[in-house]
Design a protein around this motif. Sequence first.
Motif, short mmCIF file in Angstrom:
data_model
loop_
_atom_site.label_atom_id
_atom_site.label_comp_id
_atom_site.label_asym_id
_atom_site.label_seq_id
_atom_site.Cartn_x
_atom_site.Cartn_y
_atom_site.Cartn_z
N MET A 1 0.85 -1.17 0.00
CA MET A 1 0.00 0.00 0.00
C MET A 1 0.90 1.23 0.00
N SER A 2 0.59 2.18 -0.85
CA SER A 2 1.41 3.38 -0.93
C SER A 2 1.20 4.26 0.31
N THR A 3 2.14 5.15 0.54
CA THR A 3 2.09 6.03 1.70
C THR A 3 0.87 6.94 1.65
N VAL A 4 0.55 7.43 0.47
CA VAL A 4 -0.61 8.32 0.31
C VAL A 4 -1.90 7.57 0.60
N THR A 5 -2.04 6.36 0.07
CA THR A 5 -3.24 5.56 0.30
C THR A 5 -3.38 5.22 1.77
N ARG A 6 -2.28 4.81 2.39
CA ARG A 6 -2.32 4.47 3.80
C ARG A 6 -2.70 5.70 4.64
N SER A 7 -2.15 6.83 4.30
CA SER A 7 -2.46 8.07 5.00
C SER A 7 -3.93 8.43 4.86
N ASN A 8 -4.47 8.23 3.66
CA ASN A 8 -5.90 8.50 3.43
C ASN A 8 -6.78 7.56 4.24
N VAL A 9 -6.44 6.28 4.27
CA VAL A 9 -7.22 5.30 5.02
C VAL A 9 -7.17 5.63 6.52
N VAL A 10 -6.00 5.95 7.02
CA VAL A 10 -5.86 6.29 8.44
C VAL A 10 -6.67 7.54 8.76
N GLY A 11 -6.63 8.52 7.87
CA GLY A 11 -7.42 9.74 8.07
C GLY A 11 -8.90 9.46 8.11
N VAL A 12 -9.37 8.59 7.23
CA VAL A 12 -10.79 8.24 7.20
C VAL A 12 -11.18 7.51 8.48
N VAL A 13 -10.36 6.54 8.91
CA VAL A 13 -10.67 5.79 10.14
C VAL A 13 -10.70 6.73 11.34
N ALA A 14 -9.73 7.63 11.43
CA ALA A 14 -9.68 8.58 12.54
C ALA A 14 -10.92 9.48 12.53
N ASN A 15 -11.33 9.91 11.35
CA ASN A 15 -12.53 10.76 11.25
C ASN A 15 -13.80 10.00 11.62
N VAL A 16 -13.88 8.74 11.22
CA VAL A 16 -15.05 7.93 11.57
C VAL A 16 -15.15 7.75 13.08
N VAL A 17 -14.01 7.48 13.71
CA VAL A 17 -13.99 7.35 15.18
C VAL A 17 -14.48 8.64 15.83
#
Length: 99
Positions: A1-17
């Motif tokens: 997984m690329s750094t940008v994709t991982r960063s986007n996924v982490v951002g989405v998970v953090a926002n959902v929480v």
Amino acid sequence: MSTVTRSNVVGVVANVVRWIGLLFALVLVVHVLLTVGEANPANGITRFFARTADPLALAFKSLFMPESAQLRVLVNYGLAAVFWLVVSAVLSRLVRRLS
């Protein structure tokens, strides 16, 4: 997984929480407002928020036991709302840091 994709996924998970915590707090606050405002307890909206807020209040439901039922809901469910805001903020930051 690329750094940008991982960063986007982490951002989405953090926002959902964070949003889940805000939603829980909102349900608790609406229940407090309906109770303190003496809304009709037989009304469907009032019953919905009371039933939904009850499990979200966790152990705060009976933390303080003042004589007034309105004050009891204000303090206990209000503390539960603050709890959910704090917990969701901490978990959101933790998710972002662990990425």
